[in-house]
Write a protein that holds these residues in place. Structure first.
Motif, PDB file in Angstrom:
ATOM      1  N   ALA A  95       0.830  -1.205   0.000  1.00 46.69           N
ATOM      2  CA  ALA A  95       0.000   0.000   0.000  1.00 46.69           C
ATOM      3  C   ALA A  95       0.862   1.251   0.000  1.00 46.69           C
ATOM      4  N   HIS A  96       0.403   2.268  -0.717  1.00 46.63           N
ATOM      5  CA  HIS A  96       1.072   3.567  -0.762  1.00 46.63           C
ATOM      6  C   HIS A  96       0.008   4.660  -0.729  1.00 46.63           C
ATOM      7  N   TRP A  97       0.450   5.867  -0.378  1.00 42.36           N
ATOM      8  CA  TRP A  97      -0.429   7.039  -0.387  1.00 42.36           C
ATOM      9  C   TRP A  97      -0.302   7.730  -1.738  1.00 42.36           C
ATOM     10  N   TYR A  98      -1.454   8.000  -2.353  1.00 42.51           N
ATOM     11  CA  TYR A  98      -1.486   8.696  -3.637  1.00 42.51           C
ATOM     12  C   TYR A  98      -2.293   9.991  -3.495  1.00 42.51           C
ATOM     13  N   VAL A  99      -1.911  11.003  -4.273  1.00 44.61           N
ATOM     14  CA  VAL A  99      -2.610  12.283  -4.267  1.00 44.61           C
ATOM     15  C   VAL A  99      -3.587  12.297  -5.435  1.00 44.61           C
ATOM     16  N   VAL A 100      -4.837  12.635  -5.145  1.00 44.05           N
ATOM     17  CA  VAL A 100      -5.896  12.639  -6.158  1.00 44.05           C
ATOM     18  C   VAL A 100      -6.465  14.054  -6.264  1.00 44.05           C
ATOM     19  N   HIS A 101      -6.548  14.556  -7.483  1.00 40.69           N
ATOM     20  CA  HIS A 101      -7.109  15.887  -7.712  1.00 40.69           C
ATOM     21  C   HIS A 101      -8.623  15.789  -7.752  1.00 40.69           C
ATOM     22  N   ALA A 102      -9.280  16.664  -6.972  1.00 35.01           N
ATOM     23  CA  ALA A 102     -10.743  16.677  -6.897  1.00 35.01           C
ATOM     24  C   ALA A 102     -11.251  18.104  -7.050  1.00 35.01           C
ATOM     25  N   TYR A 103     -12.559  18.231  -7.205  1.00 31.99           N
ATOM     26  CA  TYR A 103     -13.139  19.562  -7.336  1.00 31.99           C
ATOM     27  C   TYR A 103     -12.882  20.366  -6.062  1.00 31.99           C
ATOM     28  N   SER A 104     -12.328  21.568  -6.231  1.00 32.28           N
ATOM     29  CA  SER A 104     -12.018  22.409  -5.083  1.00 32.28           C
ATOM     30  C   SER A 104     -13.296  22.829  -4.375  1.00 32.28           C
ATOM     31  N   GLY A 105     -13.285  22.727  -3.055  1.00 31.79           N
ATOM     32  CA  GLY A 105     -14.458  23.046  -2.264  1.00 31.79           C
ATOM     33  C   GLY A 105     -15.384  21.870  -2.041  1.00 31.79           C
ATOM     34  N   HIS A 106     -15.110  20.734  -2.725  1.00 32.37           N
ATOM     35  CA  HIS A 106     -15.961  19.547  -2.599  1.00 32.37           C
ATOM     36  C   HIS A 106     -15.147  18.336  -2.134  1.00 32.37           C
ATOM     37  N   GLU A 107     -14.058  18.593  -1.461  1.00 32.64           N
ATOM     38  CA  GLU A 107     -13.174  17.490  -1.068  1.00 32.64           C
ATOM     39  C   GLU A 107     -13.869  16.466  -0.172  1.00 32.64           C
ATOM     40  N   GLU A 108     -14.626  16.933   0.818  1.00 32.55           N
ATOM     41  CA  GLU A 108     -15.322  16.018   1.726  1.00 32.55           C
ATOM     42  C   GLU A 108     -16.387  15.205   0.984  1.00 32.55           C
ATOM     43  N   LYS A 109     -17.080  15.850   0.068  1.00 34.42           N
ATOM     44  CA  LYS A 109     -18.096  15.147  -0.705  1.00 34.42           C
ATOM     45  C   LYS A 109     -17.461  14.070  -1.581  1.00 34.42           C
ATOM     46  N   VAL A 110     -16.330  14.394  -2.203  1.00 37.76           N
ATOM     47  CA  VAL A 110     -15.620  13.412  -3.029  1.00 37.76           C
ATOM     48  C   VAL A 110     -15.141  12.252  -2.166  1.00 37.76           C
ATOM     49  N   ARG A 111     -14.640  12.563  -0.974  1.00 31.27           N
ATOM     50  CA  ARG A 111     -14.204  11.510  -0.055  1.00 31.27           C
ATOM     51  C   ARG A 111     -15.354  10.568   0.288  1.00 31.27           C
ATOM     52  N   ASN A 112     -16.516  11.126   0.595  1.00 31.23           N
ATOM     53  CA  ASN A 112     -17.670  10.296   0.930  1.00 31.23           C
ATOM     54  C   ASN A 112     -18.117   9.455  -0.261  1.00 31.23           C
ATOM     55  N   ASN A 113     -18.085  10.034  -1.455  1.00 26.36           N
ATOM     56  CA  ASN A 113     -18.442   9.276  -2.660  1.00 26.36           C
ATOM     57  C   ASN A 113     -17.511   8.101  -2.873  1.00 26.36           C
ATOM     58  N   LEU A 114     -16.216   8.327  -2.661  1.00 26.90           N
ATOM     59  CA  LEU A 114     -15.239   7.260  -2.856  1.00 26.90           C
ATOM     60  C   LEU A 114     -15.429   6.144  -1.837  1.00 26.90           C
ATOM     61  N   MET A 115     -15.666   6.492  -0.573  1.00 22.44           N
ATOM     62  CA  MET A 115     -15.857   5.469   0.450  1.00 22.44           C
ATOM     63  C   MET A 115     -17.112   4.639   0.169  1.00 22.44           C
ATOM     64  N   LYS A 116     -18.153   5.259  -0.389  1.00 25.16           N
ATOM     65  CA  LYS A 116     -19.350   4.510  -0.762  1.00 25.16           C
ATOM     66  C   LYS A 116     -19.045   3.518  -1.878  1.00 25.16           C
ATOM     67  N   ARG A 117     -18.224   3.924  -2.830  1.00 26.67           N
ATOM     68  CA  ARG A 117     -17.853   3.022  -3.930  1.00 26.67           C
ATOM     69  C   ARG A 117     -16.996   1.866  -3.415  1.00 26.67           C
ATOM     70  N   VAL A 118     -16.146   2.144  -2.463  1.00 23.93           N
ATOM     71  CA  VAL A 118     -15.328   1.074  -1.867  1.00 23.93           C
ATOM     72  C   VAL A 118     -16.233   0.032  -1.216  1.00 23.93           C
ATOM     73  N   ASP A 119     -17.285   0.500  -0.526  1.00 21.22           N
ATOM     74  CA  ASP A 119     -18.226  -0.425   0.119  1.00 21.22           C
ATOM     75  C   ASP A 119     -19.024  -1.211  -0.914  1.00 21.22           C
ATOM     76  N   SER A 120     -19.577  -0.518  -1.900  1.00 15.71           N
ATOM     77  CA  SER A 120     -20.453  -1.181  -2.868  1.00 15.71           C
ATOM     78  C   SER A 120     -19.693  -2.135  -3.784  1.00 15.71           C
ATOM     79  N   MET A 121     -18.415  -1.851  -4.069  1.00 15.59           N
ATOM     80  CA  MET A 121     -17.629  -2.689  -4.974  1.00 15.59           C
ATOM     81  C   MET A 121     -16.683  -3.627  -4.227  1.00 15.59           C
ATOM     82  N   ASP A 122     -16.807  -3.642  -2.893  1.00 18.14           N
ATOM     83  CA  ASP A 122     -16.036  -4.549  -2.042  1.00 18.14           C
ATOM     84  C   ASP A 122     -14.531  -4.437  -2.342  1.00 18.14           C
ATOM     85  N   MET A 123     -14.007  -3.216  -2.188  1.00 17.79           N
ATOM     86  CA  MET A 123     -12.599  -2.964  -2.462  1.00 17.79           C
ATOM     87  C   MET A 123     -11.829  -2.648  -1.188  1.00 17.79           C
TER      88      MET A 123
END
Length: 247
Positions: free
Chosen positions: A75-103
């Motif tokens: 495992a490594h830490w990677y930097v991901v570019h997201a919409y400015s001002g929506h970082e928390e929303k993007v984080r929540n979207n990603l965590m939901k995808r991790v759950d739904s796709m069992d990653m």
């Protein structure tokens, strides 16, 4: 009559068998062989041993030419570019995808770096969480085609930070510095004033005095203001809450 035996009447003579060549012993052995589906060598009766392919030569990479590539399964830490001002929303979207796709075995943590800041505004002191890297989130993951696809296709994600199309992980010292900054106990004071800016004192013995910012001590939340007293500029140390910008 002439000394020769006479054949009995009415009994036909048996046809003589044609004389043929007697098969050689080797041919007789082959004629008696039962086909089992294996290719054999005539005369040996055993299948040929299978050919063993030789191992490919090992490529030797000269020292200093190999590019650092994260090992599979690490495992490594990677930097991901997201919409400015929506970082928390993007984080929540990603965590939901991790759950739904069992990653969960590939994507472990998603972080929006923030720091606790004391903001002075309208004469009030407020604690706010200030984003350290606006427009970016950090993802701790094992890089693979599947995990890349999950992150890259999350709503609000625009790209990975890297070289060309290849994501490049953060170095160990870089992520440790960020984590240390996040865990810092003492909040930083956000100062909106600048040296040389004109302010008005609104509290304390120098209330209603005008002055100019001479020094800023953000750690202590203090300003040194040059106040005009008795015809000369006198340095006065004031709290950030004791001054305001001149409008």
């Amino acid at each position: 009559m002439n000394g020769k035996p006479q054949e009995a009447k009415g009994t036909p003579a048996a046809p003589a068998k044609p004389r043929g060549r007697r098969p050689a012993p080797k041919e007789a052995a082959e004629a008696g062989r039962v086909w089992t589906g294996e290719r054999v060598t005539v005369g040996e009766g055993h299948p040929a041993p299978p050919e063993t392919p030789s191992s490919p030569p090992i490529a030797v990479v000269p020292p200093g030419e190999a590019k650092p590539v994260p090992a599979e399964g690490e495992a490594h830490w990677y930097v991901v570019h997201a919409y400015s001002g929506h970082e928390e929303k993007v984080r929540n979207n990603l965590m939901k995808r991790v759950d739904s796709m069992d990653m969960h075995d590939r994507i472990f943590e998603v972080l929006v770096p923030t720091e606790d800041v004391i903001e002075i505004k309208d004469g009030q002191r407020r604690h706010v969480a200030k984003r350290t890297f606006p427009g970016y989130i950090l993802v701790n993951m094992i890089m693979s085609d599947e995990s890349w696809y999950v992150v890259r296709n999350t709503p609000g994600v625009t790209s990975f930070v890297g070289s060309g199309n290849k994501p490049v992980p953060l170095q160990e010292k870089e992520i440790k510095s960020i984590q240390k900054q996040i865990k810092a106990e003492a909040p930083k004071v956000r100062v909106e004033y600048q040296v040389g800016e004109n302010v008005r004192v609104i509290d304390g013995p120098f209330s209603d005095f005008h002055g100019k910012v001479d020094e800023i001590n953000a750690d202590k939340g203090k300003l040194k203001v040059l106040v005009n007293m008795f015809g000369r500029e006198t340095p006065v140390e004031l709290d950030l809450l004791q001054v305001e910008r001149l409008k």
